[in-house]
Design an enzyme around this catalytic site. Structure first.
Site, PDB file in Angstrom:
ATOM      1  CB  CYS A 226       6.374  11.489 -39.825  1.00 21.75           C
ATOM      2  SG  CYS A 226       6.397  12.236 -41.459  1.00 21.75           S
ATOM      3  CG  HIS A 227       7.559  16.441 -40.009  1.00 20.76           C
ATOM      4  ND1 HIS A 227       7.163  15.691 -41.096  1.00 20.76           N
ATOM      5  CD2 HIS A 227       8.395  17.389 -40.491  1.00 20.76           C
ATOM      6  CE1 HIS A 227       7.728  16.171 -42.188  1.00 20.76           C
ATOM      7  NE2 HIS A 227       8.481  17.207 -41.853  1.00 20.76           N
TER       8      HIS A 227
END
Length: 189
Positions: free
Chosen positions: A114-115
């Site tokens: 994800c991030h």
């Protein structure tokens, strides 16, 4: 070797702080422990960090070791979960960035979801690597020299990346495989 013994004798670090997307930490942790690994949650300081369930408050998660006492040479692999605030805070901390970079210098596998790949950008370890992430990181990763693709899970020389919580099943499976394999000659800073 059974899946329960795949990571027996290995110790894996998860680097996270407040704002971590909880499931992106707890699902990999559970998969790693089920495969026999000892897992340490490393953070900015001892105590607890605040997990998030997207935009809702999640659980408090207990830190095993502060970053100033953690060394990559003591671990067989690293997991970088997402959540927007989590990697955004850690990428401004030199000790966290150095910790991530050291895994690459030592050729050890790293899994980021994800991030989480923001930490890879800050550590300057994505040049010429095929990666994926949450879509908003695409430009940052490309600007850092990565070949960004929109795929559920990408593995490039011991670096495992995935896009979001929907990809956790394949992400966890591939991370366990890479951690079991160990050192990668292609995994360099």
């Amino acid at each position: 070797m059974s899946s329960k013994q795949t990571l027996k004798g290995k110790t894996i670090a998860i680097l996270a702080t407040d704002g971590v997307e909880q499931i992106e930490l707890t699902d990999p942790q559970e998969a790693l422990e089920k495969a026999g690994a000892e897992v340490h949650l490393i953070s900015l300081e001892m105590g607890e960090i605040q997990g998030m369930r997207h935009d809702s408050i999640g659980d408090k998660l207990t830190v095993n070791k502060p970053i100033h006492n953690a060394r990559a040479e003591n671990y067989d692999g690293l997991v970088l979960p997402g959540g927007v605030a989590n990697p955004d805070t850690m990428r401004t901390n030199a000790a966290c960035v150095d910790f991530v970079r050291d895994f690459f210098k030592q050729g050890k596998p790293v899994a980021a979801i994800c991030h989480g790949p923001w930490m890879l950008v800050e550590a300057d370890v994505v040049q010429d690597r095929k990666v994926t992430s949450w879509p908003s990181l695409r430009t940052d990763l490309k600007n850092a020299g990565a070949n960004w693709v929109d795929e559920a899970c990408v593995c490039d020389g011991g670096l495992v990346t995935s896009r979001n919580p929907d990809d956790l099943e394949i992400f966890c499976k591939k991370a366990v495989e890479e951690f079991a394999e160990g050192i990668h000659a292609a995994q360099t800073a």
